[in-house]
Design an enzyme around this catalytic site. Structure first.
Site, short mmCIF file in Angstrom:
data_model
loop_
_atom_site.label_atom_id
_atom_site.label_comp_id
_atom_site.label_asym_id
_atom_site.label_seq_id
_atom_site.Cartn_x
_atom_site.Cartn_y
_atom_site.Cartn_z
N ASP A 1 0.64 -1.36 0.14
CA ASP A 1 -0.43 0.14 0.04
C ASP A 1 1.03 1.54 0.00
O ASP A 1 1.33 1.78 0.68
CB ASP A 1 -0.78 -0.03 1.49
CG ASP A 1 -2.30 0.81 0.91
OD1 ASP A 1 -2.06 1.95 0.44
OD2 ASP A 1 -3.03 0.72 1.22
N SER B 1 -7.20 3.83 -1.48
CA SER B 1 -6.39 2.90 -0.99
C SER B 1 -8.45 2.59 -1.14
O SER B 1 -8.46 0.64 -1.40
CB SER B 1 -6.58 2.66 -0.05
OG SER B 1 -5.16 2.86 0.20
N HIS C 1 -10.10 -2.60 6.85
CA HIS C 1 -9.52 -1.52 6.29
C HIS C 1 -9.89 -1.46 4.73
O HIS C 1 -10.35 -2.49 4.25
CB HIS C 1 -7.92 -1.18 6.66
CG HIS C 1 -7.23 0.02 6.15
ND1 HIS C 1 -6.35 1.02 5.89
CD2 HIS C 1 -7.41 1.10 7.19
CE1 HIS C 1 -6.15 1.79 5.39
NE2 HIS C 1 -6.56 2.51 6.48
N SER D 1 -8.49 -2.05 1.32
CA SER D 1 -7.74 -2.69 0.81
C SER D 1 -8.25 -3.83 0.53
O SER D 1 -8.19 -4.79 0.26
CB SER D 1 -5.98 -2.73 0.74
OG SER D 1 -5.70 -1.13 0.70
N GLU E 1 -1.45 -8.14 1.84
CA GLU E 1 -1.24 -7.00 1.70
C GLU E 1 -0.28 -6.17 2.39
O GLU E 1 -0.30 -6.53 3.93
CB GLU E 1 -1.80 -5.90 2.11
CG GLU E 1 -1.75 -3.97 2.06
CD GLU E 1 -3.35 -3.52 2.51
OE1 GLU E 1 -2.90 -2.60 2.39
OE2 GLU E 1 -3.93 -3.56 3.16
#
EC number: 3.1.3.1
Length: 529
Positions: free
Chosen positions: A64, A114, A175, A177, A332
């Site tokens: 990210d 994102s 979150h 992502s 991620e």
């Protein structure tokens, strides 16, 4: 006195309109599918001599905020921490045979966030900023506008084909992502029910955490964010109260799999290391109250990204082999982005290295027939400049001459620690601060920026895509971000590309000339008449 406020109102109105509006055609998901499939067909015609096996697994790694300067900095840091000059070092994915670039814009924003990007690289359709799992025909923040605009992600489509799937992240599992893999919300901030608007509650929209537990069947889930699953009336393992108004979702997840499978909820690294992947069918690991720690500050209570990735692969591979099928895993390195937002380059770069270690572990556990793709959701305004000497510490200083103050190799365009003013006060200092005696190697040192903003901002340039394994040669140029999941689904014969394999849902070999189910546009690229 009214004129500045009037001017502000007009600007705000224009920003709102831009925020809500997409170009003609972009609100139709088929627009994005057609563009990706046209590109896929073109790439197939130039694919002689490459690995065309059906992928036995598909792993998508996302750093990210991991811009190209971040990748270079990770490479140098990898070498320097082992005592070398660093520039000559190699990252595990430097040797991957195929490379491209991803265009990261959202449909209403030149510089993305994102959420919109996660929807693109997971569902194959671009959308607006702050939006997860919905096409751009919706209104940001408006629940009532979302119905009928839901987009399935590659994770959902793989699962619908009867195959195991997983998510690993260092951020909260709710979150933006990871949320793009399973949720459908017009506002990424709706992580728990306390953040839902009255309009959302009235129209029956669910928060992201509740969607994860009630509406999905994901085999492996690991990351942070226990607070989004516990109620305010409860205290979690850290002794802090949860964030939810209603529902203990960890208990709900455990009840969901009672007497159906071997399911484990974990809260510590020790529990993860003691787990037997060969006898675990479902795993929910929430190792932090909110985000997990930056890797350089991680304690023995939290597992590393590599440790979580290893367990996830072992569980998913075993379940796939038992079923004679394939698997999909999303990994991620989420806190690279957070380091950049705070202008703390050491946090960002060392978390980027933690992601590289996870990729190294994945390579050890998989075969050449596993498709692995690494990219980023968006860039950051970090810059790498100033003619430092060979081997200059990547977090060190550059002394250009005796007349000027030194400056760091890495710096930012936007951020709190601006050259001439500080964002918390916006007062001009009149000169660039002297950092001669400042320890810029500290993990929480904030590199200087040019424009004073409360946090560092994303940037809009392309990000790299690295690929290896079956059909990885389809990553070969500058691509729209939503092209990535189409390649992965095609390589694994899943989702919209299920018919590029035989009718059997298990161990599907490539089609022969007799298989008429293949869409006509793909037949030539597959070598079929």
């Amino acid at each position: 006195m009214a004129l500045p406020w009037l001017r502000f109102g007009l600007v705000a109105s224009l920003i709102f309109l831009v925020h809500q509006t997409a170009a003609v055609g972009e609100t139709d998901p088929q627009y994005w599918y057609d563009r990706s499939q046209d590109e896929l067909v073109a790439a197939l015609t130039e694919s002689e001599g490459f690995n065309k096996n059906t992928a036995d697994g598909m792993i998508l790694f996302i750093g990210d905020g991991m811009s190209v300067p971040t990748v270079t900095s990770v490479r140098i840091w990898k070498g320097q921490k082992d005592g070398f000059t660093g520039e000559e070092s190699k990252l595990v994915y430097d040797d991957w045979p195929h490379l491209g670039f991803s265009k990261t814009y959202n449909t209403n924003s030149q510089v993305p966030d994102s959420a919109g990007t996660a929807t693109a690289y997971l569902s194959g359709v671009k959308t607006k900023r702050r939006v997860l799992g919905l096409d751009s025909g919706i209104t940001v923040g408006d629940c009532a506008s979302t119905f009928g605009h839901e987009m399935d992600s590659i994770l959902t489509m793989v699962k619908n084909n009867g195959m195991p799937v997983g998510i690993v992240t260092t951020t909260r599992i709710t979150h933006a992502s990871p949320g793009g893999a399973y949720s459908h919300v017009p506002e990424r901030g709706w992580e728990d029910d306390s953040e839902l608007t009255e309009e959302a509650k009235a129209n029956g929209c669910k928060d992201i955490a509740r969607q994860l537990v009630e509406d999905t069947d994901i085999d492996v889930l690991m990351g942070g964010g226990r607070n989004r699953f516990r109620m305010k009336s409860q205290k979690d393992e850290s002794g802090l109260p949860g964030s939810r108004d209603e529902l203990d979702l960890i208990a709900a997840w455990q009840d969901k799999y009672t007497n159906k499978a071997s399911a484990e909820f974990l809260a510590t690294r020790d529990q993860l290391l003691a787990l037997d992947p060969d006898s675990t069918d479902y795993l929910l690991g929430l190792y932090a109250f909110s985000e997990m720690a930056y890797d350089i500050e991680r304690t023995a209570k939290e597992p590393s990204l590599a440790e979580m990735t290893e367990v996830a692969i072992r569980i998913l591979k075993r379940k796939a082999q038992e079923r004679g099928t394939r698997y999909f895993l999303f990994v991620e390195g989420g806190r690279v982005d957070h380091g950049h937002h705070f202008n703390q380059a050491k946090h960002a770069v060392t978390d980027g290295f933690a992601l590289e270690q996870a990729i190294t572990k994945a390579k050890e556990l998989t075969t050449s027939n596993t498709l692995m793709v690494l990219s980023s959701d968006h860039s950051h305004s970090i810059s790498f400049a100033g003619y430092p000497k060979r081997g200059n510490p990547i977090f060190g200083k550059i002394f250009s001459d005796t007349k000027n103050y030194p400056y760091t190799t890495l710096g930012y365009y936007t951020g709190k620690n601006a050259l001439l003013q500080v964002a918390t006060s916006f007062k001009f200092s009149g000169h660039r601060p002297d950092i001669t005696n400042v320890d810029t190697e500290k993990s929480n040192y904030e590199q200087q920026s040019f424009v004073a903003t409360l946090t560092g901002a994303h940037s809009g340039e392309d990000v790299a895509i690295f690929a290896t394994g079956p059909w990885s040669h389809l990553i070969h140029s500058v691509h729209e971000q939503n092209y990535i999941p189409h390649v992965m689904m095609f390589a694994g014969c899943v989702g919209d590309y299920f018919n590029t394999c035989r009718d059997s849902p298990y161990l599907n070999p490539r089609l022969t000339d007799e298989d008429a189910a293949v869409p006509a546009r793909f037949r030539a690229g597959l070598g079929l008449k």
